[in-house]
Motif scaffolding. Structure first.
Motif, PDB file in Angstrom:
ATOM      1  N   VAL A  71     102.669  38.900  32.960  1.00 62.21           N
ATOM      2  CA  VAL A  71     103.530  39.886  33.679  1.00 62.21           C
ATOM      3  C   VAL A  71     104.620  39.447  34.137  1.00 62.21           C
ATOM      4  CG1 VAL A  71     103.560  41.450  35.756  1.00 62.21           C
ATOM      5  CG2 VAL A  71     101.203  40.822  34.559  1.00 62.21           C
ATOM      6  N   LYS A  72     105.766  40.348  33.441  1.00 60.30           N
ATOM      7  CA  LYS A  72     107.070  39.889  33.755  1.00 60.30           C
ATOM      8  C   LYS A  72     107.674  40.537  35.069  1.00 60.30           C
ATOM      9  CE  LYS A  72     108.716  37.525  30.237  1.00 60.30           C
ATOM     10  NZ  LYS A  72     109.752  37.966  29.302  1.00 60.30           N
ATOM     11  N   HIS A  73     107.194  41.576  35.289  1.00 62.40           N
ATOM     12  CA  HIS A  73     107.713  42.544  36.575  1.00 62.40           C
ATOM     13  C   HIS A  73     106.538  43.656  37.128  1.00 62.40           C
ATOM     14  CE1 HIS A  73     111.336  43.701  39.069  1.00 62.40           C
ATOM     15  NE2 HIS A  73     110.484  44.735  39.340  1.00 62.40           N
ATOM     16  N   ILE A  74     106.643  43.822  38.158  1.00 63.97           N
ATOM     17  CA  ILE A  74     105.399  44.617  38.609  1.00 63.97           C
ATOM     18  C   ILE A  74     106.353  45.843  39.442  1.00 63.97           C
ATOM     19  CG2 ILE A  74     103.446  45.163  40.001  1.00 63.97           C
ATOM     20  CD1 ILE A  74     102.804  42.239  40.130  1.00 63.97           C
ATOM     21  N   LEU A  75     105.895  47.017  38.782  1.00 62.15           N
ATOM     22  CA  LEU A  75     106.457  48.332  39.654  1.00 62.15           C
ATOM     23  C   LEU A  75     105.230  49.019  40.088  1.00 62.15           C
ATOM     24  CD1 LEU A  75     108.523  48.147  36.874  1.00 62.15           C
ATOM     25  CD2 LEU A  75     109.548  49.635  38.209  1.00 62.15           C
ATOM     26  N   LEU A  76     105.301  49.175  41.418  1.00 64.02           N
ATOM     27  CA  LEU A  76     104.204  50.025  42.044  1.00 64.02           C
ATOM     28  C   LEU A  76     104.688  51.154  42.493  1.00 64.02           C
ATOM     29  CD1 LEU A  76     102.885  47.088  44.207  1.00 64.02           C
ATOM     30  CD2 LEU A  76     101.981  47.514  42.207  1.00 64.02           C
TER      31      LEU A  76
END
Length: 372
Positions: free
Chosen positions: A193-198
């Motif tokens: 995972v490079k980035h998480i958008l919640l």
């Protein structure tokens, strides 16, 4: 054994009704609910009562996606035990070198609800949208009854999907339940995972101890809640059978408004109906992950310290949403040395990506530009 468990469960509900002062409802209502709702759930009988089928769901999804320009791939991706995850792939030679974005929908959703976003988001990087296990056109297996095992089943299905699609790393964007699973996946598989958008994530805070003190719940609502607690959240939609499509249109006219720039008919409500009257696999799994009033049995905030600090997080809320945005601030406090950004989309409710799609797409693309 099954009969003993069923008898015990019925007894618990009856005692709850008695304590609530409505014992008379037990004999007049419980028998009807107990026999009728579960009868409506016999898989082989469902199609004759609820006007739906796999073909109708596929057609409804095609109608949702008909406004998208350009070509994209639709396929089933095999995972373990014979299950498959339905997947949409948007990619071109111009962007295939960039980190792909993977979209995880929320409870009761499916890939068609990203109709406002797929084309715009895929202009700068590959985009994959999948129906979560137990939802949409994906396989609908029987899940565990234990919340932790259910969560693990969801997470492992995503990991197996990733491996079979051939993605090394990805940007994970999850709405509602999808946000919860994106966080859980990232804790277990941080190197992917490079980035998480919640996006309006479900399941992060604990259930407050004073939830009933702040807003006292009438006795009759508690009684009905106890009576219907053995059943899934959307059981009523299946119970009403052929009245279901009209019920969705009546209870959720807002969905038609959200997509009014794309459709003037009942395309959206038809899609939502067919999504949620199939075998309630993911719906049952979600129920097993919750405590009364929809709070998570295993709140994600309690585990955010297990997420590697170098994974950046962006949390997106709608300014008009009823979802408590305090979880975003809590995540920021729990990760003082990590990148945590909170974005509020003006004029949007819980379905941010459909309420204000242009603003949402623009903000998401800005966030992703920092990845590569």
């Amino acid at each position: 054994m099954a009969e003993q468990e069923e008898s015990a469960r019925t007894g618990l509900v009856q005692r709850a009704l008695s304590v609530s002062g409505v014992h008379g409802l037990v004999s007049s209502v419980w028998g009807y609910v107990d026999s009728t709702i579960r009868w409506c759930w016999i898989p082989g009988w469902l199609p004759s009562w609820c006007p739906t089928s796999q073909v109708q769901l596929q057609t409804a999804e095609d109608m949702m996606l008909r406004c998208i320009d350009g070509t994209f791939l639709k396929q089933y991706v095999p995972i373990s035990t014979g299950n498959r995850l339905w997947t949409l792939t948007f990619s071109s030679d111009l962007v295939k070198h960039r980190t792909p974005m993977v979209l995880l929908h929320g409870f009761g959703g499916g890939v068609g609800l990203w109709a406002h976003n797929l084309e715009a988001l895929s202009q700068r990087r590959p985009v994959f949208a999948l129906d979560l296990l137990g939802f949409g056109q994906s396989s609908r297996p029987q899940f565990s009854t234990e919340a932790q095992e259910v969560e693990e089943q969801f997470v492992e299905s995503i990991e197996q999907w990733r491996a079979n699609v051939g993605l090394e790393t990805m940007i994970l964007l999850g709405h509602n339940l999808g946000g919860y699973l994106a966080a859980s996946y990232s804790i277990k598989y941080p190197n992917r995972v490079k980035h998480i958008l919640l996006v309006e994530p479900w399941g992060f805070p604990e259930r407050p101890d004073n939830v009933e003190a702040d807003r006292p719940i009438p006795v009759w609502i508690k009684a009905l809640g106890a009576m219907f607690s053995p059943f899934n959240p959307l059981a009523g939609l299946r119970l009403v059978g052929p009245l279901g499509p009209a019920l969705v249109q009546t209870l959720r006219p807002d969905f038609k408004r959200k997509f009014s720039s794309m459709f003037s008919d009942n395309t959206v409500s038809n899609y939502i109906y067919h999504l949620n009257v199939q075998t309630p696999s993911g719906e049952t799994a979600f129920k097993n992950m919750t405590v009364p009033y929809g709070w998570a049995k295993r709140p994600m905030l309690e585990r955010m310290d297990q997420l590697q600090p170098d994974i950046p997080i962006t949390i997106v809320y709608g300014s008009r949403s009823s979802v408590d945005s305090n979880s975003g601030s809590s995540i920021k406090k729990l990760r003082p040395n990590s990148h945590v950004e909170i974005i509020t989309i003006r004029g949007a409710g819980h379905y941010v990506y459909a309420d204000q799609p242009e603003d949402f797409n623009h903000r998401v693309l800005e966030v992703c530009e920092k990845v590569d």
